[in-house]
Write a protein that holds these residues in place. Structure first.
Motif, PDB file in Angstrom:
ATOM      1  N   VAL A  31     -32.016 -13.177 -14.871  1.00  0.00           N
ATOM      2  CA  VAL A  31     -32.271 -13.042 -13.226  1.00  0.00           C
ATOM      3  C   VAL A  31     -32.198 -12.468 -12.541  1.00  0.00           C
ATOM      4  CG1 VAL A  31     -33.248 -15.439 -11.719  1.00  0.00           C
ATOM      5  CG2 VAL A  31     -32.644 -15.242 -13.803  1.00  0.00           C
ATOM      6  N   GLU A  32     -30.568 -12.338 -12.653  1.00  0.00           N
ATOM      7  CA  GLU A  32     -29.504 -11.854 -11.250  1.00  0.00           C
ATOM      8  C   GLU A  32     -30.049 -10.252 -11.562  1.00  0.00           C
ATOM      9  OE1 GLU A  32     -25.115 -10.303 -10.845  1.00  0.00           O
ATOM     10  OE2 GLU A  32     -25.630 -12.372 -12.166  1.00  0.00           O
ATOM     11  N   ASN A  54     -40.994 -13.957  -6.046  1.00  0.00           N
ATOM     12  CA  ASN A  54     -40.985 -13.772  -7.015  1.00  0.00           C
ATOM     13  C   ASN A  54     -41.811 -12.628  -8.161  1.00  0.00           C
ATOM     14  OD1 ASN A  54     -39.261 -16.333  -7.581  1.00  0.00           O
ATOM     15  ND2 ASN A  54     -40.467 -17.770  -6.640  1.00  0.00           N
ATOM     16  N   VAL A  95     -35.555 -19.933 -19.642  1.00  0.00           N
ATOM     17  CA  VAL A  95     -35.852 -17.878 -19.409  1.00  0.00           C
ATOM     18  C   VAL A  95     -35.322 -17.340 -21.017  1.00  0.00           C
ATOM     19  CG1 VAL A  95     -35.992 -17.274 -17.553  1.00  0.00           C
ATOM     20  CG2 VAL A  95     -33.985 -17.450 -18.711  1.00  0.00           C
ATOM     21  N   ASN A 138     -40.172 -12.903 -12.045  1.00  0.00           N
ATOM     22  CA  ASN A 138     -38.887 -13.775 -11.823  1.00  0.00           C
ATOM     23  C   ASN A 138     -38.996 -14.354 -13.186  1.00  0.00           C
ATOM     24  OD1 ASN A 138     -36.948 -15.612 -12.378  1.00  0.00           O
ATOM     25  ND2 ASN A 138     -36.783 -15.568  -9.754  1.00  0.00           N
ATOM     26  N   THR A 163     -34.563 -11.115 -19.118  1.00  0.00           N
ATOM     27  CA  THR A 163     -34.238 -12.332 -19.260  1.00  0.00           C
ATOM     28  C   THR A 163     -33.518 -12.101 -18.169  1.00  0.00           C
ATOM     29  OG1 THR A 163     -33.654 -13.010 -21.236  1.00  0.00           O
ATOM     30  CG2 THR A 163     -35.280 -13.563 -20.705  1.00  0.00           C
ATOM     31  N   TYR A 175     -33.008  -9.301 -12.501  1.00  0.00           N
ATOM     32  CA  TYR A 175     -34.083  -8.635 -11.247  1.00  0.00           C
ATOM     33  C   TYR A 175     -33.815  -8.851  -9.496  1.00  0.00           C
ATOM     34  CZ  TYR A 175     -38.836 -10.977  -9.185  1.00  0.00           C
ATOM     35  OH  TYR A 175     -40.052 -11.415  -8.658  1.00  0.00           O
ATOM     36  N   GLN A 176     -33.652  -9.482  -9.570  1.00  0.00           N
ATOM     37  CA  GLN A 176     -32.708 -10.219  -8.183  1.00  0.00           C
ATOM     38  C   GLN A 176     -32.250  -8.520  -7.585  1.00  0.00           C
ATOM     39  OE1 GLN A 176     -34.117 -12.446  -6.097  1.00  0.00           O
ATOM     40  NE2 GLN A 176     -34.236 -14.695  -7.994  1.00  0.00           N
ATOM     41  N   GLU A 202     -37.745 -16.721 -14.598  1.00  0.00           N
ATOM     42  CA  GLU A 202     -38.043 -18.101 -15.085  1.00  0.00           C
ATOM     43  C   GLU A 202     -39.148 -18.604 -14.126  1.00  0.00           C
ATOM     44  OE1 GLU A 202     -33.326 -19.388 -12.423  1.00  0.00           O
ATOM     45  OE2 GLU A 202     -34.801 -19.099 -11.176  1.00  0.00           O
TER      46      GLU A 202
END
Length: 542
Positions: free
Chosen positions: A204-205, A129, A256, A243, A202, A207-208, A245
């Motif tokens: 999340v994808e 994270n 988010v 992350n 914001t 970020y991953q 989230e």
């Protein structure tokens, strides 16, 4: 410059011209006439070895660089130059440290109830994270301060940073347009902040995806540094990304989407925001393996003939390392031969050494001593020259000047119509005496255009700091740097020997020879006398 040096320059120039215009049979040997021993053929033969594929791009710490060092020592031994390195060799060995990050563990804790809110590890096999964008090679642990969007504008009364940053993580809703990265860097380098926890959007994808990309960096050796400087290097602040989230949870938000709302609210009235400490603490614990790499500078010495002046040394330097093997180009070639960078400067050093040794054998050697210095680690951050300047074989106090050569074998875009040039960096912006000697050296034969295009302390390229001469200049040693500019093949596999312009390279090498001889025979040494240089670089005049 004193009248004594001016008289010497005039006599030297007239003497050189006389020797060049008369038969060598009717004249006593003269050091300046031996510049004619420098030939295109000699330069080509040395470069054909150093820029060959078998040396695999001469990257520092590799077998290819080792082969190059052995070739240089062999050439110096054949010339009869004195070995002044370790154990009477031509090598000055030194150690580098290359860290390899294996993984980083993160633990986010609540300081209200001493509970763990998140615990994860990022390595080549698993994500986390948090992701470290750069830095963070040391264990770091501290409280978290919310610094808004990281804005700082004193004139408008905007300051999102806390008064006290030492030992704290700065949690920032990053905004490319408004976050003051310069002030953030100061908080890390001068304010003692541990690092950042950046919220970058914001998505999340997205970020991953970054986590996955960064996973490929684990277990791979990073940048090199000098081992003897590590004790005083301090800790390495971490630029961490979080992350989105988890970031929302850290601010007590439902999801988010609320992060964007908070950021927009702050940006609408940035002067009203005040930083606040969050009830959180973050542990950042890296696992690092440090590889020790032993490499070497190549050093060869020609002792001067004058009983007193021989204790003073002119240092002629170039770097023999390059960047090794890397990403292939469109032809599939992945060997970065570095024929120009800095094969050209290295062979110029060799040929200058050969010609000057020929002069010495004929009874016309230099009065001062000359050290021929081929350094490694230049491409890794001027490491070899830094090591030599901190561990000089001949004292810095007795070092008269440094002549440095880096990339003198090509023609850049600005000079395609006339290759009869070389860029002069240093010289007059440091020492009027050294500049005068350079001008005279040029009139003695090469007659190149001595371009001052980059010879400016305020030039945005900052070339006066970007090659090995700087490690002499920082200690108050006058320097002149010969350079012909960056070209399309710079740091590419296409920097091949077949693109070297050997006619101009030969002229530039003769200029180097002439200046080396003038510096070695001048009755007085040049001084650092440009007050702007002294003030800008905090170098003391000598």
């Amino acid at each position: 410059m004193t009248k004594k040096i001016l008289l010497f320059i005039t006599v030297a120039a007239l003497s050189a011209c006389s020797v060049l215009n008369k038969s060598s049979q009717s004249e006593a040997p003269n050091i300046y006439s031996f510049s004619d021993n420098i030939t295109e053929e000699g330069l080509y033969n040395d470069l054909a070895v150093l820029a060959h594929d078998s040396l695999q791009g001469r990257e520092t710490g590799t077998i290819g660089e080792e082969k190059a060092a052995r070739y240089l020592s062999k050439r110096y031994r054949e010339m009869g130059l004195q070995a002044v390195g370790d154990d009477e060799s031509y090598f000055q060995h030194y150690e580098l440290v290359q860290p390899a990050m294996e993984e980083i563990s993160y633990r986010l804790m609540s300081t209200e109830n001493d509970s763990i809110l998140d615990e994860s590890t990022h390595n080549s096999d698993q994500g986390s994270n948090f992701v470290t964008l750069f830095g963070g090679s040391d264990p770091l642990s501290g409280s978290v301060v919310f610094a808004g969007t990281g804005m700082m504008n004193a004139e408008e009364g905007i300051d999102h940073f806390p008064e006290e940053t030492e030992g704290k993580w700065l949690f920032i809703l990053y905004d490319e347009e408004h976050t003051n990265m310069q002030h953030l860097q100061m908080a890390l380098s001068q304010g003692g902040a541990l690092g950042t926890i950046l919220v970058i959007g914001t998505d999340v994808e997205e970020y991953q995806q970054e986590v996955e990309e960064r996973s490929g960096y684990f277990g791979v050796g990073g940048g090199m540094s000098l081992k003897y400087l590590q004790e005083d290097s301090g800790t390495s602040p971490a630029f961490n990304r979080v992350n989105p989230e988890l970031a929302a949870h850290m601010l007590g938000l439902e999801d988010v989407n609320r992060l964007s709302e908070v950021q927009e609210s702050i940006l609408e009235n940035p002067g009203a925001f005040e930083s606040r400490e969050l009830p959180l603490a973050l542990d950042h614990v890296p696992t690092v393996n440090e590889n020790t790499i032993v490499t070497k500078n190549v050093v060869a010495f020609l002792e001067g003939s004058d009983p007193e002046l021989k204790n003073e040394v002119v240092v002629l330097s170039s770097h023999y390392d390059h960047v090794g093997v890397g990403r292939p180009d469109s032809t599939g070639d992945n060997i970065y031969n570095g024929a120009d960078d800095d094969g050209s400067g290295t062979v110029a050093t060799l040929q200058t050494a050969q010609a000057m040794m020929d002069a010495k054998k004929a009874g016309a050697g230099p009065k001062r001593s000359v050290l021929f210095l081929n350094v490694s680690g230049e491409e890794k951050g001027l490491l070899g020259s830094r090591y030599y300047s901190d561990h000089p074989i001949f004292s810095i106090e007795n070092t008269v000047a440094n002549i440095n050569i880096d990339m003198i074998g090509r023609v850049d875009e600005q000079n395609e119509a006339d290759s009869n040039y070389v860029y002069i960096i240093g010289g007059e912006i440091i020492s009027s005496g050294l500049d005068s000697l350079t001008q005279v050296a040029n009139t003695m034969g090469p007659n190149l255009t001595l371009s001052k295009r980059y010879n400016d302390l305020n030039d945005p390229n900052q070339f006066y700091r970007r090659s090995d001469h700087w490690n002499f200049g920082r200690l108050g040693v006058p320097f002149v740097f010969f350079f012909t500019g960056v070209h399309a093949d710079y740091h590419r596999p296409s920097d091949h020997i077949d693109k070297i312009t050997f006619g101009p390279l030969t002229k530039r090498t003769k200029l180097v020879y002439n200046l080396t001889a003038l510096l070695a025979n001048s009755p007085e040494r040049p001084e650092v006398d440009n007050q702007e240089f002294i003030e800008k670089t905090q170098v003391q005049p000598r």
